[in-house]
Design an enzyme around this catalytic site. Structure first.
Site, PDB file in Angstrom:
ATOM      1  N   GLU A 116      -9.441 -20.730  -9.352  1.00 43.01           N
ATOM      2  CA  GLU A 116      -9.331 -19.420  -9.319  1.00 43.01           C
ATOM      3  C   GLU A 116      -8.533 -19.102  -8.906  1.00 43.01           C
ATOM      4  O   GLU A 116      -7.822 -18.952  -7.553  1.00 43.01           O
ATOM      5  CB  GLU A 116     -10.393 -19.479  -8.577  1.00 43.01           C
ATOM      6  CG  GLU A 116     -11.424 -20.620  -9.701  1.00 43.01           C
ATOM      7  CD  GLU A 116     -13.129 -20.444  -8.833  1.00 43.01           C
ATOM      8  OE1 GLU A 116     -13.512 -19.821  -7.706  1.00 43.01           O
ATOM      9  OE2 GLU A 116     -14.252 -21.610  -9.058  1.00 43.01           O
ATOM     10  N   LYS A 118      -7.756 -16.190  -6.080  1.00 36.22           N
ATOM     11  CA  LYS A 118      -8.504 -16.433  -4.754  1.00 36.22           C
ATOM     12  C   LYS A 118      -8.106 -14.637  -4.272  1.00 36.22           C
ATOM     13  O   LYS A 118      -7.213 -13.730  -4.346  1.00 36.22           O
ATOM     14  CB  LYS A 118      -7.957 -16.642  -3.655  1.00 36.22           C
ATOM     15  CG  LYS A 118      -8.084 -16.208  -2.704  1.00 36.22           C
ATOM     16  CD  LYS A 118      -8.380 -17.551  -1.465  1.00 36.22           C
ATOM     17  CE  LYS A 118      -9.075 -17.064   0.002  1.00 36.22           C
ATOM     18  NZ  LYS A 118      -8.562 -15.780   0.885  1.00 36.22           N
ATOM     19  N   ASP A 120      -8.698 -10.758  -3.190  1.00 37.20           N
ATOM     20  CA  ASP A 120      -9.200 -10.205  -1.901  1.00 37.20           C
ATOM     21  C   ASP A 120     -10.045  -8.784  -1.640  1.00 37.20           C
ATOM     22  O   ASP A 120      -9.089  -7.817  -2.059  1.00 37.20           O
ATOM     23  CB  ASP A 120      -7.492  -9.593  -1.520  1.00 37.20           C
ATOM     24  CG  ASP A 120      -6.761  -9.392  -0.260  1.00 37.20           C
ATOM     25  OD1 ASP A 120      -8.121 -10.219   0.466  1.00 37.20           O
ATOM     26  OD2 ASP A 120      -5.710  -8.795  -0.142  1.00 37.20           O
ATOM     27  N   TYR A 232     -18.204 -17.146  -8.521  1.00 36.49           N
ATOM     28  CA  TYR A 232     -17.449 -17.874  -8.211  1.00 36.49           C
ATOM     29  C   TYR A 232     -18.064 -19.532  -7.754  1.00 36.49           C
ATOM     30  O   TYR A 232     -17.385 -20.281  -7.879  1.00 36.49           O
ATOM     31  CB  TYR A 232     -15.764 -17.930  -7.475  1.00 36.49           C
ATOM     32  CG  TYR A 232     -16.135 -17.809  -6.322  1.00 36.49           C
ATOM     33  CD1 TYR A 232     -16.621 -18.302  -4.786  1.00 36.49           C
ATOM     34  CD2 TYR A 232     -16.022 -16.516  -5.544  1.00 36.49           C
ATOM     35  CE1 TYR A 232     -17.028 -17.897  -3.765  1.00 36.49           C
ATOM     36  CE2 TYR A 232     -15.858 -16.578  -4.060  1.00 36.49           C
ATOM     37  CZ  TYR A 232     -16.460 -16.786  -4.013  1.00 36.49           C
ATOM     38  OH  TYR A 232     -16.425 -16.365  -1.612  1.00 36.49           O
ATOM     39  N   LYS A 320      -2.242 -19.747  -0.804  1.00 34.89           N
ATOM     40  CA  LYS A 320      -1.767 -18.994  -0.648  1.00 34.89           C
ATOM     41  C   LYS A 320      -0.709 -18.392  -1.314  1.00 34.89           C
ATOM     42  O   LYS A 320       0.391 -18.831  -1.435  1.00 34.89           O
ATOM     43  CB  LYS A 320      -1.888 -18.775   1.297  1.00 34.89           C
ATOM     44  CG  LYS A 320      -2.802 -19.217   1.667  1.00 34.89           C
ATOM     45  CD  LYS A 320      -4.083 -17.662   1.118  1.00 34.89           C
ATOM     46  CE  LYS A 320      -3.827 -16.842   2.405  1.00 34.89           C
ATOM     47  NZ  LYS A 320      -5.189 -16.068   2.624  1.00 34.89           N
ATOM     48  N   CYS A 414       9.598  25.163   5.536  1.00 36.29           N
ATOM     49  CA  CYS A 414       9.274  24.375   4.422  1.00 36.29           C
ATOM     50  C   CYS A 414      11.081  24.003   4.754  1.00 36.29           C
ATOM     51  O   CYS A 414      12.157  25.234   4.900  1.00 36.29           O
ATOM     52  CB  CYS A 414       9.565  25.326   3.236  1.00 36.29           C
ATOM     53  SG  CYS A 414       9.865  24.277   1.691  1.00 36.29           S
ATOM     54  N   CYS A 417      12.802  25.174   1.443  1.00 38.91           N
ATOM     55  CA  CYS A 417      13.377  26.920   0.812  1.00 38.91           C
ATOM     56  C   CYS A 417      13.041  27.589   2.436  1.00 38.91           C
ATOM     57  O   CYS A 417      13.532  29.043   2.191  1.00 38.91           O
ATOM     58  CB  CYS A 417      11.589  27.666  -0.368  1.00 38.91           C
ATOM     59  SG  CYS A 417      10.556  27.912   0.782  1.00 38.91           S
ATOM     60  N   CYS A 432       3.630  24.661   1.001  1.00 35.55           N
ATOM     61  CA  CYS A 432       4.657  25.859   1.649  1.00 35.55           C
ATOM     62  C   CYS A 432       4.433  26.897   0.863  1.00 35.55           C
ATOM     63  O   CYS A 432       4.389  26.463  -0.718  1.00 35.55           O
ATOM     64  CB  CYS A 432       6.358  25.290   1.005  1.00 35.55           C
ATOM     65  SG  CYS A 432       7.156  26.140   0.199  1.00 35.55           S
ATOM     66  N   CYS A 437       9.407  27.882  -5.049  1.00 37.13           N
ATOM     67  CA  CYS A 437      10.830  27.073  -3.538  1.00 37.13           C
ATOM     68  C   CYS A 437      11.537  25.992  -4.635  1.00 37.13           C
ATOM     69  O   CYS A 437      10.557  25.216  -5.889  1.00 37.13           O
ATOM     70  CB  CYS A 437       9.570  26.114  -2.861  1.00 37.13           C
ATOM     71  SG  CYS A 437       9.880  25.592  -1.990  1.00 37.13           S
TER      72      CYS A 437
END
Ligand code: IVH
Length: 675
Positions: A116, A118, A120, A232, A320, A414, A417, A432, A437
């Site tokens: 299966e 795994k 996370d 599961y 893993k 900025c 520009c 900006c 720009c």
């Protein structure tokens, strides 16, 4: 009495239907009806339950939300401890795992395994009593977790009652089922995007987002989070026994619990290893994060015989993958100016391999985020990446500081520009404000040309940058005035590449309304919402004149998006841009209706006529729309979808205007009949 019984039966039937469609959607990933059809069923159930509160039961699909915030989590004891798994990182580890099993069982013959993915996320145990959801707790220390019952109720993929179909395994009197609660990658990105806009702390990865969302004291917050679950395993089980893990997974599936469809039965450990290699290749493309594959001995009698070591079973192992997190250093922090003028700080990293890909940059989102995480130039950090998700700094390793780290400051001018940079009140971003720009213009042209938008091949960031810097174009419409002579003299731009580019620009005029909408770059409108808008309004004109209220009527469009779309089209500069573009002769195709449910524009619309139509008599017009699925009524209310106004309309028109109901003149009406 009879009527009451009828209502009771209706309510039960609606619940059964809603449960069924939840099951099709979440457990099977094969929806049978559209979201709006589902919403209609749900609204009908809510209405009937409001009128007949005595019919409400705790397992009704309406009873997911509405629980009051709690002060603290109560302990949730696990009758059978939730163990953890031993890790394997190499094939050799896995082969040794099988050798240990064989020694323990004293058995040389074939052994079947279930492999299966795994997940996370975080482990949660859910209890069902006589098929009805009765409680849920986090893993905690394995013996006692936290009671998250009210929060888990809000997860739509978790059924509030198990399916008791005739062909299904009978429901146990009591069962504790283990699952992993998680958030899909794309949902995680959207969640963080929203949080960044609201100046809220971002989650480092989908796992943290899932854990943070489930551990909310206020379940109404959890309800807004895109949590999902894959089941599961089984802890306590009263009233029946399974023989294998595979049989268990199938029973869970039949009872309506989502089981990871990638779970596989393997006839040998070699097959399990092959599947691991396959899964490792698919990992990037999976919609959720996995950090490995769990291998479990299939036979449950063998599982009991093998038993467990101190904290992990002998019959299972976690094989893993390469970690999707790695340590590196922030070399510099620079800002990038996006197409809406937002300045995004980006960390330039000492290149590092994360999950098989070299990562050189990570987005830092905004100033709040940098301060919250305390990221300085020179810091040692952990970076996380998964699939297409933009890499992020998940943690600063403050203990590794040398004193040479420098804080980052947002520039006041900025970088593109030199214009003024401001942070507007209520905004998390620095912007900006100069609409001309060059960085903004470049980014919006690149977006316009991108694959999901106008799909103009050969018009990436490099070329656009050059065109702007060399004054060949200065806006999106300028693309359509480009001639061969403008390009041919450019170094590195041969006749062939010039004519290829001009061909793809010309070809882009033949497109769909949704792509065109997406290309405009209305804020919040990505390709999905663009499709939704296009298939609802079916013409650019209709969309351009849509009110906020009309926009909000579309399932999936909230207030924020409705305002964004409405104010985009209300802005004269945008109108001018669109008119300029259209003058080049775009043909915007409208999506074909997708099915009988919302096959016609008129399907399920409530329509009112007012005033005289010149092209056909009113009864005839009413018949025509009714044939297309509309309901024709006499008076205007908030439930009216469309008012069709002919000559000398009466008070109905004024009322429609007041209520924000969509109004069609005769010309528009005729056009919509043709659609
Ligand atoms: S079985 C006794 N199956 O991995 C074995 N665990 O380190 C119990 N996990 O806390 C775990 N996907 O959160 C199992 N298909 C899967 C899983 C899985 C993810 C997580 C689970 C557990 C951890 C074990």
């Amino acid at each position: 009495m009879d009527e009451k019984q009828d209502t009771g039966a209706n309510v039960e039937e609606l619940r059964r239907l809603i449960d069924h469609h939840n099951y099709r959607y979440y457990a099977l990933d094969q929806p049978e009806i559209s979201d709006s059809e589902y919403d209609r069923l749900f609204a009908e159930l809510v209405r009937l339950e409001n009128e007949n509160p005595e019919l409400i039961t705790p397992d009704s699909p309406t009873q997911r939300v509405g629980f009051a915030p709690i002060e603290k989590f109560l302990p949730f004891p696990h009758e059978m401890p939730l163990l953890s798994l031993e890790n394997a990182t190499t094939e050799k580890d896995v082969i040794e795992f099988e050798a240990r099993i064989r020694r323990h069982l004293g058995y040389e013959g074939p052994i079947e395994y279930v492999a299966e993915p795994k997940m996370d996320g975080l482990a949660v145990e859910m209890v069902y009593e006589n098929g009805v959801f009765s409680g849920a707790g986090t893993r905690g220390d394995g013996f006692t977790g936290e009671d998250v019952t009210v929060n888990v109720r809000t997860i739509r993929s978790v059924p509030l009652r198990l399916r008791a179909e005739r062909r299904n395994p009978p429901l146990p009197a009591r069962i504790a089922i283990r699952c992993e609660v998680f958030i899909e990658k794309k949902d995680f990105e959207a969640l963080n995007e929203t949080r960044a806009r609201a100046s809220e702390p971002l989650f480092a990865n989908p796992r943290n987002a899932a854990a943070g969302s489930l551990r909310q004291l206020d379940p109404s917050v959890t309800a807004t989070r895109p949590l999902r679950a894959f089941f599961y395993g089984v802890g306590v089980l009263e009233g029946r026994q399974f023989e294998t893990q595979w049989e268990t997974l199938n029973a869970l599936k039949l009872w309506g619990l989502p089981v990871n469809p990638r779970s596989t039965i393997c006839s040998s450990i070699g097959e399990a290893i092959d599947f691991y290699n396959q899964l490792a290749e698919e990992r990037e493309k999976l919609p959720y994060e996995i950090d490995g594959m769990v291998i479990k001995v299939n036979r449950l009698d063998w599982q009991s015989e093998l038993g467990e070591k101190s904290r992990s079973p002998r019959w299972a192992i976690a094989f893993k993958f390469n970690p999707d997190e790695a340590q590196t250093h922030v070399l510099d922090i620079r800002v990038q100016v996006g197409r809406t003028g937002i300045l995004t700080p980006v960390a330039f990293l000492n290149p590092v391999l994360v999950g098989g890909v070299t990562v050189k940059r990570a987005t830092l989102h905004n100033m709040d985020e940098i301060e919250r995480k305390g990221i300085c130039i020179g810091d040692a950090v952990m970076v996380h990446r998964a699939g297409d998700v933009i890499p992020e700094v998940s943690e600063v390793l403050k203990s590794r500081r040398t004193g040479d780290e420098r804080p980052f400051r947002m520039p006041s001018a900025c970088p593109s520009c030199g214009g003024e940079v401001v942070r507007l009140p209520d905004e998390a971003f620095h912007r900006c404000l100069n609409l001309n720009c060059p960085a903004q213009v470049k980014a919006s042209i690149v977006h316009f040309a991108s694959r999901d938008a106008m799909n103009i091949e050969g018009l990436g960031h490099k070329i656009v940058s050059r065109f702007i810097d060399e004054n060949i174009i200065s806006s999106v419409p300028d693309l359509y005035t480009l001639r061969k002579e403008d390009l041919e003299h450019l170094p590195g731009f041969g006749e062939k590449s010039a004519s290829n580019l001009l061909d793809s620009i010309e070809g882009s005029k033949e497109t769909t309304l949704s792509r065109f909408l997406h290309a405009l770059g209305v804020s919040h409108v990505g390709s999905h919402l663009a499709e939704l808008l296009a298939s609802h309004f079916k013409s650019l004109d209709a969309l351009r004149s849509a009110s906020v209220a009309q926009l909000q009527e579309i399932a999936g469009i909230g207030e924020k998006v409705a305002y964004a779309v409405n104010s985009y089209f209300a802005n004269p500069a945008n109108s001018q841009l669109i008119d300029d573009l259209l003058s080049f002769g775009f043909r915007l195709k409208i999506p074909q209706p997708s099915g009988p449910v919302d096959g016609s524009f008129w399907m399920d619309k409530t329509v009112v006529f007012t005033g005289a139509l010149s092209s056909l008599p009113r009864p005839e017009a009413a018949r025509v729309v009714a044939l297309r699925g509309a309901r024709v009524t006499d008076s205007v209310s908030k439930n009216t979808d469309i008012v069709i106004a002919g000559k000398d309309p009466g008070a109905k028109l004024a009322k429609a205007e007041k209520l924000g109901v969509r109004i069609m003149n005769e010309e528009e009406f005729a056009r919509m009949l043709d659609e």
